[in-house]
Design a protein around this motif. Structure first.
Motif, mmCIF file in Angstrom:
data_model
loop_
_atom_site.group_PDB
_atom_site.id
_atom_site.type_symbol
_atom_site.label_atom_id
_atom_site.label_comp_id
_atom_site.label_asym_id
_atom_site.label_seq_id
_atom_site.Cartn_x
_atom_site.Cartn_y
_atom_site.Cartn_z
ATOM 1 N N LEU A 74 5.077 -8.269 -2.169
ATOM 2 C CA LEU A 74 4.211 -7.856 -3.278
ATOM 3 C C LEU A 74 3.948 -8.976 -4.283
ATOM 4 C CD1 LEU A 74 5.674 -4.290 -3.747
ATOM 5 C CD2 LEU A 74 3.343 -4.840 -2.991
ATOM 6 N N ASP A 121 2.331 -11.661 -3.734
ATOM 7 C CA ASP A 121 1.064 -12.342 -3.474
ATOM 8 C C ASP A 121 0.089 -11.385 -2.794
ATOM 9 O OD1 ASP A 121 -0.976 -14.001 -2.166
ATOM 10 O OD2 ASP A 121 0.301 -15.689 -2.695
ATOM 11 N N ASP A 122 -1.060 -11.191 -3.407
ATOM 12 C CA ASP A 122 -2.060 -10.288 -2.841
ATOM 13 C C ASP A 122 -2.455 -10.698 -1.429
ATOM 14 O OD1 ASP A 122 -2.078 -8.764 -5.143
ATOM 15 O OD2 ASP A 122 -3.936 -9.616 -5.930
ATOM 16 N N ALA A 123 -2.524 -11.996 -1.163
ATOM 17 C CA ALA A 123 -2.903 -12.459 0.174
ATOM 18 C C ALA A 123 -1.884 -12.018 1.216
ATOM 19 C CB ALA A 123 -3.059 -13.978 0.184
ATOM 20 N N TRP A 124 -0.611 -11.988 0.838
ATOM 21 C CA TRP A 124 0.425 -11.532 1.770
ATOM 22 C C TRP A 124 0.293 -10.032 2.022
ATOM 23 C CZ3 TRP A 124 4.983 -14.159 -1.254
ATOM 24 C CH2 TRP A 124 4.853 -15.548 -1.180
ATOM 25 N N VAL A 125 0.038 -9.272 0.971
ATOM 26 C CA VAL A 125 -0.149 -7.824 1.116
ATOM 27 C C VAL A 125 -1.340 -7.565 2.037
ATOM 28 C CG1 VAL A 125 -0.756 -5.684 -0.087
ATOM 29 C CG2 VAL A 125 0.890 -7.265 -1.111
ATOM 30 N N ILE A 126 -2.433 -8.251 1.799
ATOM 31 C CA ILE A 126 -3.636 -8.065 2.607
ATOM 32 C C ILE A 126 -3.370 -8.452 4.061
ATOM 33 C CG2 ILE A 126 -5.983 -8.953 2.993
ATOM 34 C CD1 ILE A 126 -6.177 -9.106 -0.143
ATOM 35 N N CYS A 145 -1.036 -5.763 5.639
ATOM 36 C CA CYS A 145 -1.721 -4.482 5.805
ATOM 37 C C CYS A 145 -2.805 -4.549 6.873
ATOM 38 C CB CYS A 145 -2.298 -4.007 4.474
ATOM 39 S SG CYS A 145 -1.030 -3.476 3.307
ATOM 40 N N ASP A 146 -3.548 -5.641 6.905
ATOM 41 C CA ASP A 146 -4.567 -5.801 7.945
ATOM 42 C C ASP A 146 -3.925 -5.845 9.328
ATOM 43 O OD1 ASP A 146 -6.565 -5.794 6.030
ATOM 44 O OD2 ASP A 146 -6.976 -7.941 6.169
ATOM 45 N N TYR A 187 -4.069 -1.032 1.541
ATOM 46 C CA TYR A 187 -3.441 -2.047 0.690
ATOM 47 C C TYR A 187 -2.511 -1.463 -0.369
ATOM 48 C CZ TYR A 187 -7.073 -4.983 2.785
ATOM 49 O OH TYR A 187 -7.893 -5.643 3.657
ATOM 50 N N THR A 188 -2.591 -0.190 -0.642
ATOM 51 C CA THR A 188 -1.723 0.441 -1.639
ATOM 52 C C THR A 188 -0.370 0.870 -1.074
ATOM 53 O OG1 THR A 188 -2.659 2.631 -1.227
ATOM 54 C CG2 THR A 188 -3.720 1.280 -2.940
ATOM 55 N N MET A 210 3.116 -1.010 -2.118
ATOM 56 C CA MET A 210 3.590 -0.684 -3.464
ATOM 57 C C MET A 210 4.157 0.737 -3.499
ATOM 58 S SD MET A 210 4.294 -1.433 -6.541
ATOM 59 C CE MET A 210 3.438 -2.893 -7.059
#
Length: 98
Positions: free
Chosen positions: A62, A64-69, A72-73, A79-80, A83
């Motif tokens: 969590l 880094d947004d790029a890691w979450v994306i 999740c992809d 993407y939620t 969290m």
């Protein structure tokens, strides 16, 4: 995509294990995780099922947004979901400062 806003602890721990697997498969990200956690690869394998360690996996993801994306992809989650999973684990309750 699977979209789960409220998740249980079992699901959250499973998601954290999947996130750990994804991190381990990312050759540029694994050394960052090992450096941040202070663990060796052997220690990582030994601690993978510990609930406290799984919390740290989601905390790391969590950051880094790029890691979450990316996770999740790859895993097919909204993407939620990371969290929501983090909030289901100890210490994950969302803090409201108002």
């Amino acid at each position: 995509m699977r979209n789960t806003l409220a998740v249980g602890r079992d699901f959250a721990e499973t998601l954290a294990l999947r996130a750990l697997s994804w991190i381990a498969g990312e050759e540029d990200l694994l050394p960052v995780f090992l450096g941040a956690s202070g663990l060796s690869a052997a220690e990582l394998r030994n601690r993978a099922a510990e609930p406290d360690f799984l919390v740290s996996v989601l905390d790391f993801l969590l950051m880094d947004d790029a890691w979450v994306i990316g996770f999740c992809d790859a895993a097919g989650y909204d993407y939620t979901v990371p969290m929501a999973a983090r909030q289901a684990l100890p210490g994950g309750a969302e803090t409201h400062w108002t």
